[in-house]
Design an enzyme around this catalytic site. Sequence first.
Site, PDB file in Angstrom:
ATOM      1  N   ASP A 103       0.877  -1.180   0.000  1.00  0.00           N
ATOM      2  CA  ASP A 103       0.000   0.000   0.000  1.00  0.00           C
ATOM      3  C   ASP A 103       0.911   1.226   0.000  1.00  0.00           C
ATOM      4  O   ASP A 103       1.488   1.583   1.026  1.00  0.00           O
ATOM      5  CB  ASP A 103      -0.882   0.011   1.266  1.00  0.00           C
ATOM      6  CG  ASP A 103      -2.014  -1.029   1.219  1.00  0.00           C
ATOM      7  OD1 ASP A 103      -3.057  -0.823   1.888  1.00  0.00           O
ATOM      8  OD2 ASP A 103      -1.865  -2.052   0.518  1.00  0.00           O
TER       9      ASP A 103
ATOM     10  N   LYS B 249      -6.742   3.435  -3.452  1.00  0.00           N
ATOM     11  CA  LYS B 249      -7.176   3.431  -2.055  1.00  0.00           C
ATOM     12  C   LYS B 249      -7.424   4.862  -1.615  1.00  0.00           C
ATOM     13  O   LYS B 249      -6.679   5.771  -2.011  1.00  0.00           O
ATOM     14  CB  LYS B 249      -6.076   2.779  -1.216  1.00  0.00           C
ATOM     15  CG  LYS B 249      -6.285   2.767   0.290  1.00  0.00           C
ATOM     16  CD  LYS B 249      -5.174   1.946   0.959  1.00  0.00           C
ATOM     17  CE  LYS B 249      -5.150   2.172   2.471  1.00  0.00           C
ATOM     18  NZ  LYS B 249      -4.063   1.430   3.129  1.00  0.00           N
TER      19      LYS B 249
ATOM     20  N   LYS C 252     -10.072   0.394  -2.497  1.00  0.00           N
ATOM     21  CA  LYS C 252     -10.024   0.169  -1.044  1.00  0.00           C
ATOM     22  C   LYS C 252     -10.438   1.445  -0.332  1.00  0.00           C
ATOM     23  O   LYS C 252      -9.849   2.509  -0.557  1.00  0.00           O
ATOM     24  CB  LYS C 252      -8.610  -0.254  -0.625  1.00  0.00           C
ATOM     25  CG  LYS C 252      -8.455  -0.443   0.886  1.00  0.00           C
ATOM     26  CD  LYS C 252      -7.101  -1.099   1.213  1.00  0.00           C
ATOM     27  CE  LYS C 252      -6.815  -1.063   2.722  1.00  0.00           C
ATOM     28  NZ  LYS C 252      -5.533  -1.711   3.070  1.00  0.00           N
TER      29      LYS C 252
END
Lengths: 307, 485, 292
Positions: A144, A207, A243
């Site tokens: 991430d 995300k 996400k």
Amino acid sequence: MIGTPVGLDQLHSALKGLAGVDEVGAASRAAMLGTRSIKASSKARAIDLAIAMVDLTTLEGMDTPGKVRALCAKAMRPDPGDPGTPAVAAVCIYGDLVATARDAVGDALHVAAVATAFPSGRASMAVKLLETEQAVAAGADEIDMVIDRGAFLAGDYVRVFEEISAVKNACGSARLKVILETGELKTLDNVRRASWLAMLAGADFIKTSTGKVTPAATPTVTLVMLEAVRDFALVHGRKVGVKAAGGIRTSKDAIKYLVLVNETVGNDWLNPDLFRFGASTLLNDLLLQRQRMLSGHYSGPNYVTID
Amino acid sequence: MTDEPSGFPYAPAPESTAIVNISSSYGIFIDGAFVEPADAPRFKTINPATEEVLSEVCQAGAPEVAAAVAAARRAHDEVWSAMSGAERGKYVYRLARLLQERARELAVLESMDNGKPIRESRDVDLPLAAAHFFYHAGWADKLDHAGLGRDPRSLGVAAQIIPWNFPLLMLAWKVAPALATGNTVVLKPAETTPLTALAFAELCQQADLPPGVVNIVTGDGRTGQLLAECEGVDKVAFTGSTEVGKQIQRSLAGTRRRLTLELGGKAANIIFDDAPLDEAVEGIVNGIYFNQGHVCCAGSRLLVQESIVEDLLVRLRRRLQTLRVGDPLDKNTDVGAINSAAQLERIVALAESGDAEGAQRWSAPCTLPDRGFWFPPTIFTSVSTAHRIAREEIFGPVLSVLTFRTPDEAVEKANNTPYGLSAGIWTEKGSRILWMASRLRAGVVWANTFNQFDPASPFGGYGESGFGREGGRAGLAAYLQEASS
Amino acid sequence: MEEGNKRRLAVRKTFKLYIGGAFPRSESGRTYQVLDAHGGFIANVAKASRKDARDAVLSARTGHRSWSAATAYNRGQVLYRVAEMMEGRRAQFAAEVARAEGCGTTDAERITDTAIDRWVWYAGWADKLAQVIGTANPVAGPFFNFSVPEPTGVVVLVAPDDSSLLGLVSTIAPAIVSGNACVAIASQTRPIPAVTLAEVLATSDLPAGVVNILTGDPAEMMPSLAAHGDVNALDLAGIGDVELAARLERDAAGTVKRVRRPQPDANWYRTPSLAAMSDLLEIKTVWHPQGI
């Protein structure tokens, strides 16, 4: 939409050429979808789906191997009292604790490491790449990363693109989630542009947030990101996941996001390979709701574990 | 139910009807009490989603109408116009609060009688109805600040005839300003949707409203005609079909009775190539499928800049497939039942004219219930300006798509209609919004949004869409005497 | 305070300040004695200090942010709620006014009823001001030009000394209807109805800080408030001393505050002029081209 391959010299104008987002209209669409009434069997299904989509997260300065082991145990078996409870999708931790996590979960779950000077993104490229490589080597199969918001807001889209590309390269076979930090991007036009930029540069997931800045995920920014992945898939034939991270605390919130996914991109995205929740306290609320649906009465904090 | 394109089906989420208490029959509300007229025939009101009978109401005739008008006259002359604006305002505030307190019950009742989704009654109709009473309550003692002269006076008795598409909300649009400005009313709800008006009569009793200030007479078009032509009224306010509006205007000709009309429309929703596309799709969908298209200001003509029409249609069809058509009392329903068999026939006939005249029909795939009146959300493409579906008001969930090349052409096509109620403009460019807005002959222009209503915002049309405005400062004028000083 | 049933000892109230939605004592710990119209002791009421006033300004600034962001409709609803809550305390208010001002029951009730109806009047202004004061301006060019009123921000007001409820309401309500927040200094000699009003406001869904009510000596608090850099406007209605009023206006000039001067002959029964609201508004005018 950006269809044809875009040279870096055309990147800026291609991103500026995307359709604008009317903030009031987008917020109103997200709010209306938030009024969907999900009950009974749909609620039960949604809860289990949401559990399976959780990236159970700890990202604190005071994290220790002990904390990470406890997190992993809970991630694999969220409700010791009910083995039928699905496992979560992943654990999400700092890169230097990846080995501990991988040791704890084996192959049962994904191990996602944050990298690239999370959460600020303020470090040299060399440092960011090294961090990524080390996490992958230690066993992370998901990374991430954060984008350089300073560069983005200064209009240096090429720099942001090149960083994402380079990190994607350093990931090897690991999947890359790109954190846009929508709370710092502020406008929905920026969210749309950053989403496209990340996908063009190779993101596997986009995300919303690091969870360290308020506001973090909101239904409105998630809606805009879902529209972006929908349009990207139509044009490029590749499905990028979304996400939603930070600020999603209750089952009710989580179900609203599943409705957003359902009615914006449809069934194909309603699985942990294409939608995730970045969360920590959410899991316990999902478990409490799950217990209530099975038992018929409200549950309490003593019936779910603290990790 | 719409065929689910995805694997996340929503379980039924029915709103309970236990909260409503519908009598098997109703009288009419005159002079503060429900009365059962001895000789008045009765007719049934049904739930258009199930065709079950909900209740029976009266067909008020000449004696009933005369009695209602007489009660309104006495109440006006002896009580209401003698009262201070501040005191009148407090009564109107009470009605606003009562609407809020009983909102849930009234929303369920509205959906049962009208066929509209409970989500709409709950989230749009009821809150707006209460808001109209709140807003106008505040004007009652401030009329000298309304820009309508010093100490403006009421007209007297207002005859108000309302349609079936937003029964309680249309009642609020009529009754609130009339009362706030010192008038008394005799209101006739539409024949297919009388129940929330009769419930409102109960609220008047709970508010201790002086008898005769509000009177409700039920009946079909014949009752409306009696009321509109009654010489004892000072003002007629009509919302409904253009046809009937013209009749009323004819019958009031040569009299001293004032008139406002809110009639049909064939609004153009104009999409430029730089529109915020996803929000524009929402605006188009909301513009024609909200309330099953039973909206006078519906965006029933989609005018798309030719360069983006194909992409937009792809988005639109995809979006229509997530519309949930079905049981109005399910909280997840987006599109409910057509209000009556008669209205359904009209929609079907006009849609068939579209086929016959060469337009291309596409409907969202959905499974419609066996009983009740239903029509799937539909889009017609290859529509020319001469087609009936481009000219006539369908008043159903049917969108006609046309294209344009330049802003001038968009304005010309949008204005090329005897109607002029509303229009939509979608573009990111502010100066173009204002340029278009200044040229569109429509009483309400929505830019980058659609179907927004507020009691503070005047609403009404140009041309055959009617005259007079409701809401805002402009809306007060219809209920006040012309001031000269 | 009423003793009620003579066989039962009343629970007497401690009178505190109203700041940021809460009821603190003065940070100075001081109180002062409030007497009724005949010189009888009523209570020891908190005596606000300059620091309390400074805290109140901070709360008002915070309150102003959320209050001005609310819709006009919402503000109108909240103000109407205040009237509902006042109506519930009608008897209490009337008794307090009677005791404070030395008037009979009938007059006290008339004052109370007028004060409640005054709130209702102002509640109805919230969503009308923009229509009455705002305009679309027909400028000579291809521009859309409109003017809208906006709240000025934080208002410090000195409530009338003699009119303990009606004058108080008639200075607070017009300040906040448009979205301003205020620091109100109650009548020094007749503060009890103001404290009851604070309790009403605290139960009316009014966001914290929108109204702050300080009891004490205006002459002590006002100089620092008049010069305060985060106060936008002053209403000197209750400053009877001509010299003091002039001095405060001079102090205010340092930050170019909007100042409403004292009105010594005010008849609070009369329907107010719009100036009570419009003096505390800014007018913003916007130009936008109209073109393809």
